[in-house]
Design an enzyme around this catalytic site. Structure first.
Site, short mmCIF file in Angstrom:
data_model
loop_
_atom_site.label_atom_id
_atom_site.label_comp_id
_atom_site.label_asym_id
_atom_site.label_seq_id
_atom_site.Cartn_x
_atom_site.Cartn_y
_atom_site.Cartn_z
CE LYS A 1 2.84 0.37 4.91
NZ LYS A 1 2.31 -0.14 3.69
NE ARG B 1 2.77 -8.42 10.44
CZ ARG B 1 2.90 -7.57 9.70
NH1 ARG B 1 3.75 -6.71 9.75
NH2 ARG B 1 1.69 -7.10 8.84
CD GLU C 1 -2.89 1.12 2.57
OE1 GLU C 1 -2.70 0.22 3.15
OE2 GLU C 1 -3.62 2.11 2.54
#
Ligand code: ATP
Ligand code: MG
Length: 563
Positions: free
Chosen positions: A279, A269, A43
């Site tokens: 982020k 992850r 994204e």
């Protein structure tokens, strides 16, 4: 070589992670006609971080291993937080990491029309409805893990009414939040994701790609599977938090027989200690000036690590060593540093630089004379050649390499002690001078002319070796000494606020003295400052007139590394 032939390579299979094993078995079954197509779908709402690097190495690596393709797709379904700067940085980071995506970069937003058309189909099948409830009402009526959800009062709207309202939503006739489109699945499902998930919301915002064309935006779960399908992705690899979304991923695609149906596979992850990777938090560090920029060398961003001087090959090696698993764990930051050292030891140019200089006068060396020594540029690379190092009566050594009153077993310079100057001579300290505060101002030594090159054949034991620079020719350089950005292994764990664990001393800037050959460096070049550590000529700022170096990592492992 075809994929079938590749499979005969037993090594590939032996070393395969669990995702690669699934792919090998799919190829054997000729699923997808043996094709392998993956994608990396960021994204564009921030810069890539080391966690993304794991996903990049995995997705692009699989494409390479199985002669497949990997797409870069910007998952730009949210008009508010996305930005062109992020898109450019993401593309640059992936290229720098050494990967190439198939064809042009793709954008989820380019599929908005196709997705909309499929939503209309879904409504026509009686499988989606427009809901007028507020976001809060929808949230509350979804129920909990132990309590079933409640049907919306709008759930039984007619197909005609739904179609009409959905068109009006698209045409901008409603405000943000006034209506949503929901899939009609099962409010009693034990999987909350299947309780009539929202698939479209209204947002009157300008989108970086589609401008004001749309005020209707697809939600992730609806959009992502369709994007994968449109692109012919065979294996859609994502992180574990999407495991519970897989039934929904499959449900959407199952409603359209004509659509290609990729397989979603989840992996754990990357978590790294002493670091944050969200982020949102990284953006906070930038916005509130805890760091200078997204690519500040203290940031765990790919661009930050690059400026820090971590080679791309070291990041790839790190990602390969951490492996791919189904359960989450935390990786020690030391492993990344270990991979950096291994690579830098191979490639770094050796130079002598004194960070905290103190002057040494060699009293028996002729005044006004200069001589030159050859020093190898990189002993690990026989093709790297040598550079010439000048020597004269006055030199600088590292302040910490001298002690007036040393403890036993101190092998550096001290009154009466002899050390080796790297590449040059043995020197023995005869005297020193201190200022009014007791700080050493100057050290006096004699040198042994017979030790030229840094050794003698008389069996003399000289344990200590110092780096040094010639005071006559040394040039000042700016060196930025970076330390970890966080002092806690798990920032924010104790107080709940990650900012509480910021290391106040993560950066100090010094003027160091370097041998003149440092000027021949190029931006982005890797250096080993002998005995000090690995540094890089800042790839953005370094020029012959602006000699700036960033510290990458010290020479020695500072904490335990599992090898
Ligand atoms: P954040 O939560 O920080 O915003 P994100 O997961 O939403 O991160 P995306 O841009 O959606 O960021 O991520 C792109 C791809 O990178 C996704 O496939 C995601 O699963 C993967 N990814 C993100 N973070 C990690 C991580 N820490 N380890 C491995 N893969 C990751
Ligand atoms: Mg995401």
């Amino acid at each position: 070589m075809s994929n079938q032939e590749d499979l005969n390579n037993e090594k590939l299979e032996e070393k395969a992670n669990f995702i690669e094993k699934i792919i090998i078995s799919d190829i054997e079954k000729n699923k997808n006609n043996g094709a392998v197509v993956t994608r990396f779908p960021p994204e564009p709402n921030g810069y890539l971080h080391i966690g993304h690097a794991k996903s990049i190495c995995l997705n692009f690596g699989i494409a390479q291993k199985f002669s497949g393709k990997c797409n870069l797709r910007f998952d730009d379904t949210n008009p508010v937080k996305e930005d062109l700067e992020y898109i450019k940085s993401i593309e640059e980071d992936i290229k720098w990491l050494g990967f190439t995506w198939d064809g042009e970069a793709r954008y989820a937003s380019n599929y908005f029309q196709k997705m909309f058309d499929l939503a209309v189909e879904l409504i026509k099948k009686g499988l989606a409805y427009v809901d007028d409830q507020t976001a809060d009402e929808i949230r509350i009526s979804r129920g909990t893990l132990t309590e079933k959800g409640k049907d919306s009062p709008f759930r039984e709207r007619s197909i005609e009414e739904n179609l009409e309202l959905f068109l009006k939503m698209k045409n901008g006739e409603f405000e943000n939040g006034e209506k949503v489109l929901r899939a009609k699945i099962d409010m009693g499902s034990p999987n909350i994701n299947l309780r009539d998930p929202i698939i479209y919301r209204i947002s009157h915002e300008t989108h970086h790609n589609t401008g004001d064309q749309w005020c209707l935006y697809p939600m992730y779960d609806w959009a992502h599977g369709l994007e994968d399908s449109f692109e012919g992705i065979t294996h859609s690899i994502c992180t574990l938090e999407f495991e519970d979304h897989r039934p929904l991923y499959d449900w959407f695609l199952n409603q359209f027989e004509e659509l290609h149906h990729p397989q979603q596979i989840e992996f754990a992850r990357l978590n790294l200690n002493y670091t944050i990777m969200s982020k949102r938090k990284l953006l906070k560090l930038v916005q509130d000036n805890y760091v200078a920029s997204w690519d500040d060398p203290r940031m765990p961003t790919v661009s930050g690590l690059r400026r820090r001087g971590i080679p791309a090959a070291a990041i790839r090696e790190f990602c390969s060593r951490i492996g791919v698993a189904k359960t989450e764990g935390t990786v020690d930051y030391a492993l990344l540093e270990y991979c950096a050292r291994e690579e830098l030891n191979r490639v770094a140019t050796r130079r002598m630089v004194v960070l905290d200089p103190v002057k040494v006068v060699i009293t028996n060396y002729p005044e006004g004379e200069t001589e030159f020594f050859d020093g190898e540029n990189n002993p690990e690379d026989e093709n790297s050649g040598t550079r010439s190092i000048s020597f004269s009566r006055e030199i600088y050594i590292e302040r910490e390499d001298f002690m007036i009153d040393p403890p036993r077993k101190y092998f550096r310079l001290a009154p009466g002690k002899e050390i080796r100057l790297k590449h040059a001579y043995y020197i023995t300290c005869t005297d020193y001078k201190v200022d009014s505060e007791g700080r050493v101002e100057e050290i006096y030594c004699t040198y042994d002319p017979l030790s030229r090159g840094g050794w003698t054949d008389d069996g003399r034991k000289v344990k200590g070796t110092s780096h040094w620079v010639d005071a006559n020719s040394a040039i000042p350089v700016e060196v930025r000494l970076y330390d970890r950005l966080f002092v806690a292994e798990n920032p924010g764990k104790v107080t709940g606020d990650f900012l509480d664990d910021i290391n106040p001393d993560s950066l100090s800037v010094v003027t160091a003295y370097a041998e003149p050959a440092i000027k021949d460096g190029t931006a982005g070049e890797f250096f080993q400052f002998l005995r000090v550590g690995y540094f890089t000529a800042d790839y953005k700022e370094f020029t012959a007139g602006n000699l700036v170096f960033n510290k990458t990592v010290g020479l020695k492992d500072t904490f335990k590394v599992q090898r």
